[in-house]
Design a protein around this motif. Sequence first.
Motif, short mmCIF file in Angstrom:
data_model
loop_
_atom_site.label_atom_id
_atom_site.label_comp_id
_atom_site.label_asym_id
_atom_site.label_seq_id
_atom_site.Cartn_x
_atom_site.Cartn_y
_atom_site.Cartn_z
N ARG A 41 -49.05 -27.50 -94.69
CA ARG A 41 -49.05 -27.95 -93.31
C ARG A 41 -49.73 -29.32 -93.22
O ARG A 41 -50.48 -29.69 -94.12
N ILE A 42 -49.45 -30.01 -92.14
CA ILE A 42 -50.10 -31.30 -91.93
C ILE A 42 -51.61 -31.15 -91.96
O ILE A 42 -52.34 -32.00 -92.48
N THR A 43 -52.11 -30.05 -91.42
CA THR A 43 -53.56 -29.84 -91.34
C THR A 43 -54.19 -29.59 -92.71
O THR A 43 -55.42 -29.56 -92.82
N ASP A 44 -53.38 -29.39 -93.76
CA ASP A 44 -53.94 -29.20 -95.10
C ASP A 44 -54.40 -30.52 -95.72
O ASP A 44 -55.05 -30.52 -96.78
N ALA B 105 -33.59 -53.80 -71.84
CA ALA B 105 -33.42 -53.14 -73.13
C ALA B 105 -31.94 -52.92 -73.38
O ALA B 105 -31.25 -52.29 -72.58
N VAL B 106 -31.42 -53.45 -74.50
CA VAL B 106 -30.00 -53.33 -74.82
C VAL B 106 -29.76 -52.34 -75.96
O VAL B 106 -28.62 -51.97 -76.23
N ALA B 107 -30.81 -51.92 -76.65
CA ALA B 107 -30.69 -50.93 -77.72
C ALA B 107 -32.05 -50.29 -77.93
O ALA B 107 -33.09 -50.92 -77.69
N GLN B 108 -32.03 -49.04 -78.36
CA GLN B 108 -33.29 -48.35 -78.61
C GLN B 108 -33.20 -47.56 -79.91
O GLN B 108 -32.13 -47.16 -80.34
N CYS B 109 -34.36 -47.38 -80.53
CA CYS B 109 -34.44 -46.75 -81.85
C CYS B 109 -35.69 -45.88 -81.87
O CYS B 109 -36.73 -46.29 -81.37
N GLN B 110 -35.55 -44.69 -82.46
CA GLN B 110 -36.71 -43.78 -82.50
C GLN B 110 -36.83 -43.12 -83.87
O GLN B 110 -35.83 -42.73 -84.48
N SER B 111 -38.06 -43.04 -84.34
CA SER B 111 -38.39 -42.30 -85.56
C SER B 111 -39.40 -41.24 -85.15
O SER B 111 -40.57 -41.55 -84.90
N ALA B 112 -38.94 -39.99 -85.07
CA ALA B 112 -39.75 -38.92 -84.49
C ALA B 112 -40.42 -38.06 -85.55
O ALA B 112 -39.80 -37.71 -86.57
N ASN B 113 -41.69 -37.72 -85.28
CA ASN B 113 -42.44 -36.74 -86.07
C ASN B 113 -42.54 -37.10 -87.54
O ASN B 113 -42.31 -36.26 -88.43
N GLY B 114 -42.90 -38.32 -87.82
CA GLY B 114 -43.12 -38.76 -89.20
C GLY B 114 -44.61 -38.86 -89.51
O GLY B 114 -45.45 -38.94 -88.62
N ARG B 115 -44.89 -38.81 -90.79
CA ARG B 115 -46.28 -39.02 -91.23
C ARG B 115 -46.24 -39.67 -92.60
O ARG B 115 -45.64 -39.10 -93.51
N PRO B 116 -46.78 -40.86 -92.76
CA PRO B 116 -47.41 -41.67 -91.71
C PRO B 116 -46.37 -42.23 -90.76
O PRO B 116 -45.17 -41.92 -90.87
N ALA B 117 -46.80 -43.08 -89.83
CA ALA B 117 -45.86 -43.67 -88.87
C ALA B 117 -44.82 -44.52 -89.59
O ALA B 117 -45.13 -45.24 -90.53
N ALA B 118 -43.58 -44.42 -89.13
CA ALA B 118 -42.50 -45.23 -89.70
C ALA B 118 -42.62 -46.68 -89.20
O ALA B 118 -43.30 -46.96 -88.21
N GLU B 119 -41.94 -47.58 -89.91
CA GLU B 119 -41.86 -48.97 -89.48
C GLU B 119 -40.43 -49.25 -89.02
O GLU B 119 -39.47 -48.91 -89.72
N ILE B 120 -40.29 -49.86 -87.86
CA ILE B 120 -38.97 -50.16 -87.29
C ILE B 120 -38.82 -51.67 -87.15
O ILE B 120 -39.71 -52.36 -86.64
N SER B 121 -37.68 -52.19 -87.60
CA SER B 121 -37.35 -53.60 -87.43
C SER B 121 -35.90 -53.71 -86.95
O SER B 121 -35.14 -52.73 -86.99
N THR C 51 -39.93 -54.48 -78.67
CA THR C 51 -41.23 -53.86 -78.43
C THR C 51 -41.27 -52.52 -79.16
O THR C 51 -40.24 -51.85 -79.28
N THR C 52 -42.43 -52.16 -79.65
CA THR C 52 -42.59 -50.90 -80.38
C THR C 52 -43.86 -50.20 -79.91
O THR C 52 -44.89 -50.84 -79.72
N LYS C 53 -43.76 -48.89 -79.72
CA LYS C 53 -44.93 -48.10 -79.35
C LYS C 53 -44.95 -46.81 -80.17
O LYS C 53 -43.91 -46.30 -80.58
N SER C 54 -46.15 -46.30 -80.40
CA SER C 54 -46.34 -45.10 -81.21
C SER C 54 -47.05 -44.04 -80.39
O SER C 54 -47.91 -44.34 -79.56
N LYS C 55 -46.69 -42.78 -80.66
CA LYS C 55 -47.33 -41.64 -80.00
C LYS C 55 -47.69 -40.60 -81.04
O LYS C 55 -46.82 -40.15 -81.81
N THR C 56 -48.94 -40.20 -81.08
CA THR C 56 -49.38 -39.15 -82.00
C THR C 56 -49.08 -37.79 -81.39
O THR C 56 -49.51 -37.50 -80.27
N GLU C 57 -48.32 -36.97 -82.12
CA GLU C 57 -47.93 -35.67 -81.63
C GLU C 57 -49.05 -34.65 -81.88
O GLU C 57 -50.03 -34.91 -82.58
N THR C 58 -48.88 -33.45 -81.31
CA THR C 58 -49.91 -32.42 -81.43
C THR C 58 -50.10 -31.94 -82.87
O THR C 58 -51.15 -31.41 -83.22
N ASN C 59 -49.08 -32.11 -83.71
CA ASN C 59 -49.19 -31.67 -85.11
C ASN C 59 -49.62 -32.81 -86.03
O ASN C 59 -49.44 -32.75 -87.24
#
Length: 270
Positions: A53-56, A101-117, A127-135
Motif C-alpha cells: 500500500r502507499i502507506t507502506d 481553455a482549449v484543451a485539458q489533460c489530467q494524470s490522476a492518482n499517481g505517485r510521485p506526481a506526474a509531469e505534464i507538458s 496552467t498546471t495544478k496538483s491535488k494530493t488525494e486521501t491515499n
Amino acid sequence: MKAQNPSQDPLNIAVFLPGNEPSYPDSPVKGRVSFVPSPPNMASPSIQITNVRITDEGKYACEFATYPGGNVRGTTQLVMLAKPENSASAVRVVAGTKPVAVAQCQSANGRPAAEISWATAASGNYTTKSKTETNNTVTVTSQYIMVPTPNDNGKDINCIVSHRTLVKPENFKMKLEVEYPPQVSIVGYDNNWYMGRTNVELTCQASANPSPTSVLWKSITGDLPATVQQNENVLKVLKVDETVNATFICEVANRIGTVKEQVAILVRGE
C-alpha cells in the motif's frame, strides 16, 4: 526488522531468534509481512510485504544483535510508486478576444506526481495544478490557455505525460476545435460584364465552423432580377442586361452568427 515513519517511533514488524519461530508484532503490515526464505536464513534474512500500500512507504531497518560486538543495523528506504490514469481532451470553444481553455489533460492518482507538458503550433500557454488525494497519491491537472481564432481550428495540440512508472511519456494527440461565424467572400466578377454577355456567375465562398446552415442571395434593392438564378452558393446570370447593374449581397449563416458580403456590378455597353 523495524519500520519507521519520520513522525513516529520505530515499530518492530518482524522478529527472529535462533531456535524460535518468527514473530510478527502488531503493526500496519502485520498479516502481510513474512521472512523469506522460511525458516529464515540468519546469514541473509529478508522480508517480503504482500499487497503493498502507499502507506507502506518509509524507512526499514534490519538490526542484528551480536555478542560481544553489540547491535548492527542496516537501513533501506521503501519508495512506493503508483501508476496514474491519464486522459486528455480538446475543449470546443468559440473564437473571441479573451483567453480560454482549449484543451485539458489530467494524470490522476499517481505517485510521485506526474509531469505534464504541451506541444502545439498554436500561440498560448498552460496552467498546471496538483491535488494530493486521501491515499497520498497526486492528481495533476493542466489546461492549455489561448485566445482562439478561426485560423486555430484544426491545429494539432499534444499533451505529454511523463511519470516514473511509464517506459516512455504518454502522448495524447488532439485537434483544436474552434467555432466561428462564416468568413465570406464573393468571386467571379471580372469588371467586364457587358450587355448581352451570357452565362456569367458569382460564387459565394464561405468558411465556417460549424458548417453554414444557409446561403441567401439578394440584391440591394430587394428581389433578384429575372435573368438571375441561384443554385446554392452560386448566382448565375443567364444574360447580362440593365437589371444586373446592381449590388448583390450574399448572406451566410451558421449557429454562431450571420455574415454578409456584397459586390457592385457595373454593366458596360456592348
